[in-house]
Design a protein around this motif. Structure first.
Motif: not given
Ligand SMILES: *Cc1c(COP(=O)(O)O)cnc(C)c1O
Length: 418
Positions: A137-139, A143-154, A168-169, A174-175
């Motif tokens: 619910t909180d982008v 964003a804080g969880a993204c890493k260099a090898n992040t391939k997908m957000v589900f 979703l927006d 971010l993606c």
């Protein structure tokens, strides 16, 4: 002229099969054909279909006329570049993710997930795919969880049973910026409720068993590629599947690995049943959402109900977001907590019309105590992180007359009043 409301209004849906698929001999449905194998007069054509140079079917695990017809319709309502149907919603999710991800990848998933999807992600972790469970619910948390090898957000559009609404927006932006695949499970808000293409999602996954089939008589699932993600920049696409239009690379890999190799194929007769359900999707969804809002307002005022979770209520933490994302509809999932002196089982047993059953998105209204059933396996700690109290009841609202639902619930509450 190409918004989902145009592609999936009642008129469009009722005529979709004949207008999109153009069945022969004046049929208004794509005929159901159960042949597993397909004969070719010239073996050169057989070879061309095998090599993807010519459209056609060679073996019905990979494709059949009925599955393709349904894919065409589901792709049309989402405005995508293609679709693949599967035997169930879980098959669509598991087959798509197993096809696109590999050991060493990292993915970010919602911490408020459908129970079986959550269980699937635990399996994925056994294949050396790292999974982070995040409050979507909180982008900023995503964003804080993204890493260099992040391939997908589900994530899911509306989570069940807590009705949290993903940002979703924000996640989509971010993606796009980080070049990550954004996959939305859109089972709760089928088009025209959510325009997943317009918000910029990459893939939409939907359980056809729920609102689209709608009648509790057929299982199915689909993944639609919305054309927003550039597969040329995705390092997991095998060279074998980098054929033809790059927009099709993701789905080609899903179709070959996920459908052909893993084999959870939607049967032709099931595809036909889902297609019939699709004709009335929008009408059913409208009545469901109207009923759900009326019931939520009824519960909010009722002294035997202490908590109501429904995005259509002003008090819902993401009410504004839901209103903007879902075309001013708020879905058919509504959860409640009863006052402490009321026994949840007594109340559920006292319902006459509302059915106590697991399932959702049906024409009939259903009720379920979730902590002791679908989220039993998760344990108390995880349930609490997901906002699931022991006494939480999930209702999946159907298309009955509103008054009949209110009458049934009222008599059940009266019957169990101490
Ligand atoms: C039911 C459901 C699924 C799984 O669908 P099946 O067709 O039952 O396999 C996946 N996601 C959500 C949100 C669901 O409600």
């Amino acid at each position: 002229m190409n918004k989902p409301s145009d592609r999936s209004n009642n008129t469009q849906l009722v005529h979709a099969d004949r207008l999109i698929n153009r069945p022969q001999n004046g049929a208004v449905h794509e005929p159901t054909n159960n042949s597993v194998l397909f004969e070719f007069e010239d073996v050169a054509d057989l070879e061309a279909v095998f090599q993807g140079k010519q459209a056609g079917h060679v073996y019905s695990r990979s494709s059949s006329g009925s599955a393709v017809a349904l894919q065409n319709m589901l792709n049309h309502i989402e405005g995508g570049v293609g679709a693949v149907v599967f035997a169930t919603g879980m098959a669509a999710i598991s087959s798509s993710l197993f096809s696109l991800l590999k050991a060493g990848d990292h993915i970010i998933v919602s911490q408020y997930l459908f129970g079986n999807t959550l269980s699937f992600f635990k399996t994925l972790a056994n294949f050396a795919i790292e999974v982070s469970y995040i409050d979507v619910t909180d982008v900023d948390k995503v964003a804080g969880a993204c890493k260099a090898n992040t391939k997908m957000v589900f994530c899911e559009s509306i989570a069940n049973p807590g009705t949290q609404i993903s940002d979703l927006d924000g996640i989509s932006a971010l993606c796009r910026e980080q070049n990550i695949v954004f996959a939305i499970d859109n089972t709760m808000t089928p088009a025209p409720m959510l325009d997943a293409k317009a918000i910029g999602a990459s893939l939409v996954l939907t359980s056809l068993t729920k609102y689209i089939g709608g009648h509790g008589n057929v299982l199915g699932g689909v993944v639609v590629d919305l054309g927003n993600f550039d597969w040329q920049s995705f390092e997991n696409i095998s060279d074998t599947y980098k054929v033809a239009d790059p927009q099709q690379w993701g789905l080609t890999q899903i179709r070959k690995r996920g459908l052909r190799d893993m084999g959870a194929t939607l049967a032709p007769s099931a595809a036909h049943q889902v297609a019939v359900g699709l004709e009335t999707l929008n009408m059913r969804m409208q009545k469901t959402c109207e009923n759900a809002l009326c019931l939520a307002e009824f519960f909010e005022k009722h002294d035997a109900i202490t908590k109501v979770f429904y995005p259509g209520l002003q008090a819902h933490p993401q009410h504004e977001r839901a209103s903007h994302l879902f075309n001013r509809r708020f879905g058919g999932i509504l959860s409640i907590e009863l006052a402490e002196h009321i026994d949840v089982r007594h109340f559920l047993n006292a319902l006459n019309l509302v059915i106590c059953a697991t399932h959702l998105g049906d024409t009939r209204t259903l009720a379920l105590p979730v902590a002791t059933t679908i989220f039993h396996e998760n344990g108390a700690q995880q349930r609490s992180a997901m906002g699931i109290a022991d006494g939480l009841i999930r209702l999946s609202i159907g298309i009955e007359e509103t008054k009949d639902l209110i009458d049934d619930i009222t008599q059940a509450l009266d019957a169990v009043r101490p």
